[in-house]
Design a protein around this motif. Structure first.
Motif, PDB file in Angstrom:
ATOM      1  N   VAL A  11       7.913  10.533  61.850  1.00 33.07           N
ATOM      2  CA  VAL A  11       8.529   9.207  61.756  1.00 33.07           C
ATOM      3  C   VAL A  11       9.799   9.224  62.591  1.00 33.07           C
ATOM      4  CG1 VAL A  11       9.700   7.568  60.236  1.00 33.07           C
ATOM      5  CG2 VAL A  11       7.615   8.724  59.449  1.00 33.07           C
ATOM      6  N   SER A  25      12.694   6.534  62.976  1.00 33.50           N
ATOM      7  CA  SER A  25      13.031   5.222  62.440  1.00 33.50           C
ATOM      8  C   SER A  25      14.382   5.229  61.745  1.00 33.50           C
ATOM      9  CB  SER A  25      11.963   4.794  61.430  1.00 33.50           C
ATOM     10  OG  SER A  25      12.305   3.582  60.797  1.00 33.50           O
ATOM     11  N   LEU A  64      16.277   4.388  58.459  1.00 33.08           N
ATOM     12  CA  LEU A  64      15.785   4.460  57.093  1.00 33.08           C
ATOM     13  C   LEU A  64      16.311   3.251  56.318  1.00 33.08           C
ATOM     14  CD1 LEU A  64      16.190   8.307  56.464  1.00 33.08           C
ATOM     15  CD2 LEU A  64      14.356   7.033  57.609  1.00 33.08           C
ATOM     16  N   ILE A 118       9.251   3.310  54.847  1.00 30.59           N
ATOM     17  CA  ILE A 118       9.018   4.751  54.961  1.00 30.59           C
ATOM     18  C   ILE A 118       8.473   5.310  53.652  1.00 30.59           C
ATOM     19  CG2 ILE A 118      10.047   6.944  55.668  1.00 30.59           C
ATOM     20  CD1 ILE A 118      10.039   4.762  57.802  1.00 30.59           C
ATOM     21  N   VAL A 127       4.963   6.442  53.864  1.00 30.31           N
ATOM     22  CA  VAL A 127       4.705   7.748  54.485  1.00 30.31           C
ATOM     23  C   VAL A 127       4.761   8.848  53.435  1.00 30.31           C
ATOM     24  CG1 VAL A 127       5.571   9.421  56.163  1.00 30.31           C
ATOM     25  CG2 VAL A 127       5.560   6.980  56.719  1.00 30.31           C
ATOM     26  N   THR A 151       5.212  16.555  57.022  1.00 32.31           N
ATOM     27  CA  THR A 151       5.805  15.298  57.470  1.00 32.31           C
ATOM     28  C   THR A 151       7.266  15.499  57.808  1.00 32.31           C
ATOM     29  OG1 THR A 151       4.282  13.997  56.089  1.00 32.31           O
ATOM     30  CG2 THR A 151       6.311  12.912  56.815  1.00 32.31           C
ATOM     31  N   GLU A 152       7.676  14.978  58.963  1.00 29.45           N
ATOM     32  CA  GLU A 152       9.070  15.025  59.367  1.00 29.45           C
ATOM     33  C   GLU A 152       9.567  13.609  59.618  1.00 29.45           C
ATOM     34  OE1 GLU A 152       9.584  19.431  61.332  1.00 29.45           O
ATOM     35  OE2 GLU A 152       9.279  17.728  62.703  1.00 29.45           O
ATOM     36  N   ILE A 153      10.728  13.311  59.059  1.00 28.88           N
ATOM     37  CA  ILE A 153      11.315  11.979  59.164  1.00 28.88           C
ATOM     38  C   ILE A 153      12.636  12.095  59.914  1.00 28.88           C
ATOM     39  CG2 ILE A 153      12.229  10.004  57.884  1.00 28.88           C
ATOM     40  CD1 ILE A 153      10.298  10.748  55.611  1.00 28.88           C
ATOM     41  N   GLU A 188      17.892   6.629  52.669  1.00 27.83           N
ATOM     42  CA  GLU A 188      17.596   8.061  52.706  1.00 27.83           C
ATOM     43  C   GLU A 188      17.619   8.691  51.320  1.00 27.83           C
ATOM     44  OE1 GLU A 188      19.128  12.231  54.741  1.00 27.83           O
ATOM     45  OE2 GLU A 188      19.763  10.314  55.596  1.00 27.83           O
ATOM     46  N   VAL A 234       7.967  17.335  53.090  1.00 25.98           N
ATOM     47  CA  VAL A 234       8.658  16.243  53.780  1.00 25.98           C
ATOM     48  C   VAL A 234      10.051  16.715  54.170  1.00 25.98           C
ATOM     49  CG1 VAL A 234       9.510  13.885  53.636  1.00 25.98           C
ATOM     50  CG2 VAL A 234       7.378  14.502  52.478  1.00 25.98           C
ATOM     51  N   PHE A 270      13.638  15.867  56.129  1.00 22.64           N
ATOM     52  CA  PHE A 270      14.505  14.815  56.650  1.00 22.64           C
ATOM     53  C   PHE A 270      15.391  15.437  57.724  1.00 22.64           C
ATOM     54  CE2 PHE A 270      13.147  13.266  52.587  1.00 22.64           C
ATOM     55  CZ  PHE A 270      13.030  11.889  52.752  1.00 22.64           C
TER      56      PHE A 270
END
Length: 366
Positions: free
Chosen positions: A178, A180, A182, A188, A191, A207-209, A216, A232, A234
């Motif tokens: 992702v 984007s 937040l 999000i 996701v 998953t990486e944001i 957040e 996940v 961040f």
């Protein structure tokens, strides 16, 4: 050589997408006879980023409201010292358009980058553009929503290498990414929910944001409560999108509203498919089933199904990514964006084009 000043809301990370669009316009405008600079109406790291890229950039604090007379005076004085024939505005406010005219700009161009105005998500369909000599819409979807004007659609462009980047590995975890801000409208949460459901289906996903914003903390809590905090990551605000995308299999964009997101162009440059909501300009960027997958906004079930299907067919992800790269090369180059924008400038200034400009003959399929 006539000059153009691009005026942006501020130089904070939240404006990174628009700043990248402007940077590419500035770099390519010279080939069409225009010298470009950037004025940020608020300081931040993007000033240095633009300067490091060789683009003249300045920050002068101003809210853009008539009540902020001190800020308006500072901007007016700077524009008088650095006169530009074209003032290209990437934020709204009639006061700013008026000030640009008072400062001596021959023409004011208003650029509309999305279908809503944050933070309250008011529709741009309610906007009036008094004082604008021309209006540019970032996508046909946004253009169709505007009233009382005749906007010209100019798609953002992006620089591409002569050949597409290498494909992601066919084995190992399926890496979802992702890029984007937040904020709630980016959805999000979908996701993280998808990551949890795919894990329950025994699909190995990571998953990486990449991004920052007010959502957040809630997103981190959701990852923890969904038992996927270990899956996940961040990453915060990341300036090097290309390096990130090279490690991902695909980009996820489950947004509820979009204009013409630069993150999608970044993915196409990296030859990575895009799985996204069918909103705004995303349906003009992504060719469903060819360069990615489109689903109804809020349909997390469809998002999960699409990812699960692609996990069983990794070579298809590679093919989609290559098709996306080719689509960007054909339709969304930075040079094309600069050519169409400076063509508009030429009309406003009654100026003969610096170079011959061929009419566009290819339009993105819906």
């Amino acid at each position: 050589m006539p000059t153009c000043v691009h005026i942006l809301k501020n130089a904070q990370p939240e404006c990174t997408g628009i700043a990248r669009v402007v940077a590419d316009l500035a770099r390519h405008s010279g080939a069409y006879g225009y010298q470009a600079s950037i004025l940020f109406l608020g300081d931040g790291p993007l000033v240095t980023a633009m300067q490091d890229a060789g683009i003249p950039a300045t920050a002068i604090p101003w809210t853009g409201h008539r009540g902020d007379l001190a800020g308006a005076w500072r901007v007016w004085r700077w524009m008088r010292k650095h006169p530009s024939q074209i003032a290209h505005l990437h934020r709204g406010a009639g006061a700013l358009r008026l000030l640009c005219h008072l400062a001596g700009a021959d023409a004011v161009v208003q650029h509309v980058h999305g279908p809503t105005l944050e933070p309250y998500l008011n529709s741009v369909s309610e906007l009036r553009f008094r004082g604008a000599d021309a209006v540019i819409a970032c996508s046909q979807s946004v253009a169709d929503s505007l009233r009382g004007c005749a906007p010209q659609v100019v798609y953002a462009g992006i620089e591409l290498q002569p050949a597409p980047p290498s494909a992601p590995p066919l084995s190992g975890p399926l890496r979802l990414g992702v890029l984007s801000r937040l904020v709630p409208l980016k959805n999000i949460e979908a996701v993280i929910v998808a990551t949890a459901r795919l894990t329950q289906m025994e699909i190995d996903v990571q998953t990486e944001i990449a991004g920052t914003g007010p959502s957040e903390s809630a997103l981190r809590d959701l990852a923890a409560s969904s038992s996927v905090a270990d899956r996940v990551r961040f990453l915060g605000w990341q300036q090097d999108a290309a390096s990130l995308l090279s490690t991902w299999h695909l980009l996820l964009m489950p947004s509820m509203h979009e204009g013409f997101p630069v993150a999608a162009l970044e993915a196409m440059r990296a030859a990575r498919p895009i799985f996204a909501s069918r909103v705004g300009g995303l349906s003009e960027l992504v060719e469903d089933g060819v360069t990615g997958k489109l689903f109804a906004p809020g349909d997390t079930d469809a998002l999960v199904r699409s990812i699960a299907e692609m996990d069983k067919d990794r070579p298809q992800l590679t093919r989609m990514g290559r098709q996306g790269w080719e689509r960007a090369r054909t339709l969304f180059s930075a040079d094309q964006a600069a050519r169409r924008t400076t063509e508009l400038y030429d009309r406003l200034l009654n100026r003969k084009p610096n170079r011959s400009i061929e009419p566009d003959t290819i339009a993105p399929s819906p």
